[in-house]
Design a protein around this motif. Structure first.
Motif, PDB file in Angstrom:
ATOM      1  N   ASN A  81      42.012  45.823  43.924  1.00  0.00           N
ATOM      2  CA  ASN A  81      43.480  45.955  44.167  1.00  0.00           C
ATOM      3  C   ASN A  81      43.926  46.969  43.235  1.00  0.00           C
ATOM      4  OD1 ASN A  81      43.108  44.069  46.237  1.00  0.00           O
ATOM      5  ND2 ASN A  81      43.526  42.257  45.076  1.00  0.00           N
ATOM      6  N   LEU A  82      43.769  46.599  42.194  1.00  0.00           N
ATOM      7  CA  LEU A  82      44.382  47.766  40.911  1.00  0.00           C
ATOM      8  C   LEU A  82      44.259  49.131  41.533  1.00  0.00           C
ATOM      9  CD1 LEU A  82      44.581  46.425  37.535  1.00  0.00           C
ATOM     10  CD2 LEU A  82      44.124  48.514  37.687  1.00  0.00           C
ATOM     11  N   CYS A 127      43.962  51.179  27.719  1.00  0.00           N
ATOM     12  CA  CYS A 127      42.877  52.156  27.207  1.00  0.00           C
ATOM     13  C   CYS A 127      42.945  53.289  28.278  1.00  0.00           C
ATOM     14  CB  CYS A 127      41.538  51.465  27.412  1.00  0.00           C
ATOM     15  SG  CYS A 127      41.529  50.738  29.111  1.00  0.00           S
ATOM     16  N   TYR A 144      27.587  58.911  29.653  1.00  0.00           N
ATOM     17  CA  TYR A 144      28.642  58.688  30.274  1.00  0.00           C
ATOM     18  C   TYR A 144      28.802  59.712  31.644  1.00  0.00           C
ATOM     19  CZ  TYR A 144      29.471  56.429  25.644  1.00  0.00           C
ATOM     20  OH  TYR A 144      29.121  55.768  24.721  1.00  0.00           O
ATOM     21  N   LYS A 195      51.104  55.189  37.819  1.00  0.00           N
ATOM     22  CA  LYS A 195      52.554  54.786  37.931  1.00  0.00           C
ATOM     23  C   LYS A 195      53.105  55.106  36.719  1.00  0.00           C
ATOM     24  CE  LYS A 195      51.501  50.806  40.798  1.00  0.00           C
ATOM     25  NZ  LYS A 195      51.016  49.403  40.689  1.00  0.00           N
ATOM     26  N   VAL A 214      29.910  59.122  34.654  1.00  0.00           N
ATOM     27  CA  VAL A 214      31.014  59.077  35.808  1.00  0.00           C
ATOM     28  C   VAL A 214      31.838  60.127  35.552  1.00  0.00           C
ATOM     29  CG1 VAL A 214      32.745  57.610  36.693  1.00  0.00           C
ATOM     30  CG2 VAL A 214      30.611  56.288  36.002  1.00  0.00           C
ATOM     31  N   ASN A 238      39.537  58.244  25.184  1.00  0.00           N
ATOM     32  CA  ASN A 238      38.476  57.224  25.869  1.00  0.00           C
ATOM     33  C   ASN A 238      37.692  58.168  26.941  1.00  0.00           C
ATOM     34  OD1 ASN A 238      37.121  55.068  27.216  1.00  0.00           O
ATOM     35  ND2 ASN A 238      39.097  53.720  26.867  1.00  0.00           N
ATOM     36  N   LEU A 239      36.066  57.934  26.647  1.00  0.00           N
ATOM     37  CA  LEU A 239      35.427  58.397  27.692  1.00  0.00           C
ATOM     38  C   LEU A 239      35.031  57.563  28.993  1.00  0.00           C
ATOM     39  CD1 LEU A 239      34.393  61.540  27.695  1.00  0.00           C
ATOM     40  CD2 LEU A 239      32.455  60.720  26.370  1.00  0.00           C
ATOM     41  N   VAL A 240      35.471  56.391  28.935  1.00  0.00           N
ATOM     42  CA  VAL A 240      35.048  55.427  29.877  1.00  0.00           C
ATOM     43  C   VAL A 240      36.475  55.210  30.921  1.00  0.00           C
ATOM     44  CG1 VAL A 240      33.876  53.232  30.506  1.00  0.00           C
ATOM     45  CG2 VAL A 240      33.554  54.430  27.990  1.00  0.00           C
ATOM     46  N   CYS A 241      37.348  54.419  30.476  1.00  0.00           N
ATOM     47  CA  CYS A 241      38.121  53.974  31.459  1.00  0.00           C
ATOM     48  C   CYS A 241      38.998  55.008  32.271  1.00  0.00           C
ATOM     49  CB  CYS A 241      39.000  53.116  30.775  1.00  0.00           C
ATOM     50  SG  CYS A 241      38.118  51.795  29.596  1.00  0.00           S
ATOM     51  N   ARG A 271      36.567  37.081  41.205  1.00  0.00           N
ATOM     52  CA  ARG A 271      38.250  37.446  41.058  1.00  0.00           C
ATOM     53  C   ARG A 271      38.384  38.473  40.154  1.00  0.00           C
ATOM     54  NH1 ARG A 271      42.409  33.850  38.774  1.00  0.00           N
ATOM     55  NH2 ARG A 271      44.306  35.040  39.750  1.00  0.00           N
ATOM     56  N   GLU A 272      37.562  38.928  39.157  1.00  0.00           N
ATOM     57  CA  GLU A 272      38.021  40.128  38.306  1.00  0.00           C
ATOM     58  C   GLU A 272      37.559  41.421  39.389  1.00  0.00           C
ATOM     59  OE1 GLU A 272      35.391  39.805  35.083  1.00  0.00           O
ATOM     60  OE2 GLU A 272      36.058  38.013  34.421  1.00  0.00           O
ATOM     61  N   SER A 280      34.330  33.590  38.452  1.00  0.00           N
ATOM     62  CA  SER A 280      35.457  34.516  37.842  1.00  0.00           C
ATOM     63  C   SER A 280      35.060  35.861  37.964  1.00  0.00           C
ATOM     64  CB  SER A 280      35.447  33.951  36.405  1.00  0.00           C
ATOM     65  OG  SER A 280      34.295  34.719  35.741  1.00  0.00           O
ATOM     66  N   GLU A 321      37.793  41.685  42.622  1.00  0.00           N
ATOM     67  CA  GLU A 321      38.770  41.826  43.483  1.00  0.00           C
ATOM     68  C   GLU A 321      40.163  42.455  42.789  1.00  0.00           C
ATOM     69  OE1 GLU A 321      41.715  38.543  45.505  1.00  0.00           O
ATOM     70  OE2 GLU A 321      39.506  37.786  45.435  1.00  0.00           O
ATOM     71  N   VAL A 322      40.382  41.827  41.591  1.00  0.00           N
ATOM     72  CA  VAL A 322      41.709  42.331  41.007  1.00  0.00           C
ATOM     73  C   VAL A 322      41.515  43.710  40.737  1.00  0.00           C
ATOM     74  CG1 VAL A 322      43.072  41.883  38.887  1.00  0.00           C
ATOM     75  CG2 VAL A 322      42.188  40.115  40.228  1.00  0.00           C
TER      76      VAL A 322
END
Lengths: 225, 225
Positions: free
Chosen positions: A13-14, A96, A155, A101, A157, A125-128, A6-7, A3, A9-10
């Motif tokens: 792609n995203l 988040c 944080y 898009k 990044v 949000n300081l992360v995503c 898969r995560e 899993s 990989e997704v």
């Protein structure tokens, strides 16, 4: 493990599909001679208040447009609309962060308005948001110093990816345990080239320097057309 | 649209697999007679400071364990370790929230320590952690009032899902524009049953009430064994 793979990989792609759309947005901004900036910070860091204080000064020289990103509510767009600038609220409905898009979809709303500067305020949000290119020229962090001087190291990044950081709520410095020397040392150790502004949106301190810098960034962008 | 549908499907799978593991964790806590709580708040809301101030009082009556969730660094675990409680740092390495598998992996570290209360401090983020059940009995929000009274309405999911909210940095109230009546009214309109604590971790105000409540929650949990 399956899993996880898969995560990953997704997610890859995203991000890659996000980056492609971001490049389209960037070309749109270039064509329209419009500097776009992506403003990122925690909930309550003072992102909307910074815009409220910056707009009246910037509007003397520039056509400014604003995109407000929030999970729910149009509270921030309502605040910005009072300044009579074109503003569009994007509600992520649980998401988040903004992605390229979502931004692309609302760009026609700004067409033929001769916008010099598009300020995109991201979800609190300081992360995503750090991972998602919206097609902006650069990212700006708003950090409330009340959050503490350990935040840059925790944080990194977003500090690595931003061109400027606005350290807000400086009027509360004496009433907190924050060590501004440590804060700035940590920020510079992550990103030696980052521009640091120390402001109090509430009192107005430091806002002239920030606004002049941003105004100059618009000039530089338009000069390299 | 295709990619959106795929993202939604992957997210649903991810949450459902997280929920299954969370149920396993919950059974483990029940078997070990250990109340687990999931502490959520923005960067700098004061989550770690709240633990630092709570631990000495709680440790008079309870065996406490702590899991510290962070993206990078072990700064928070280092602070907590000074209180001589078992503490494990989980670094998500970029991830914006803890999940039930990460928590499950470290549970053996607490075995045979007779822990009554496991405090799990999540990654600093008011958005993403709200969706991920770790197997805890309940969630607690830490919100710095300096973040502003509009935060409950803007981030309702976490307020709907929490049993208690600790409103921190009350010592700064007079120096901000926060309206505490609006703040509490909005919190209660989202979640009428939520317990609200007003504290200043820095000054120590209100911490007795919070600690007594938490201590009583451990007693209630263990009484329903």
């Amino acid at each position: 493990m399956e899993s996880n793979r898969r995560e990953i990989e997704v997610m890859a792609n995203l991000l890659s599909s996000n980056d492609m759309q971001a490049d389209v947005n960037r070309a749109y901004f270039r064509k329209n001679n419009c500097l776009a900036i992506n403003v990122i910070g925690s909930p309550g860091a003072g992102k909307t208040t910074l815009l409220e204080k910056t707009l009246p000064m910037l509007m003397l020289n520039r056509q400014v447009g604003v995109i407000e990103g929030d999970i729910f509510t149009s509270k921030d767009a309502d605040r910005i609309a009072a300044y009579r600038v074109p503003v569009i609220q994007i509600n992520t409905g649980g998401g988040c962060h903004l992605d390229s898009k979502m931004v692309h979809k609302v760009l026609p709303e700004f067409s033929e308005k001769g916008i010099d500067l598009l300020i995109i305020e991201n979800v609190g949000n300081l992360v995503c948001p750090a991972d998602f290119d919206l097609g902006e020229s650069f990212k700006v962090i708003v950090l409330s110093i009340v959050e503490g001087d350990d935040k840059p190291a925790k944080y990194p990044v977003i500090f690595r990816n931003a061109k400027a950081v606005v350290l807000n709520k400086m009027d509360l410095e004496a009433l907190t345990d924050v060590n501004m020397d440590n804060m700035k040392r940590d920020i510079r150790s992550i990103n030696p080239d980052i521009k640091i502004f120390e402001v109090s949106c509430r009192k107005g301190d430091g806002l002239g320097e920030w606004t002049n810098w941003l105004n100059q960034e618009v000039a530089n962008y338009q000069a390299t057309k």
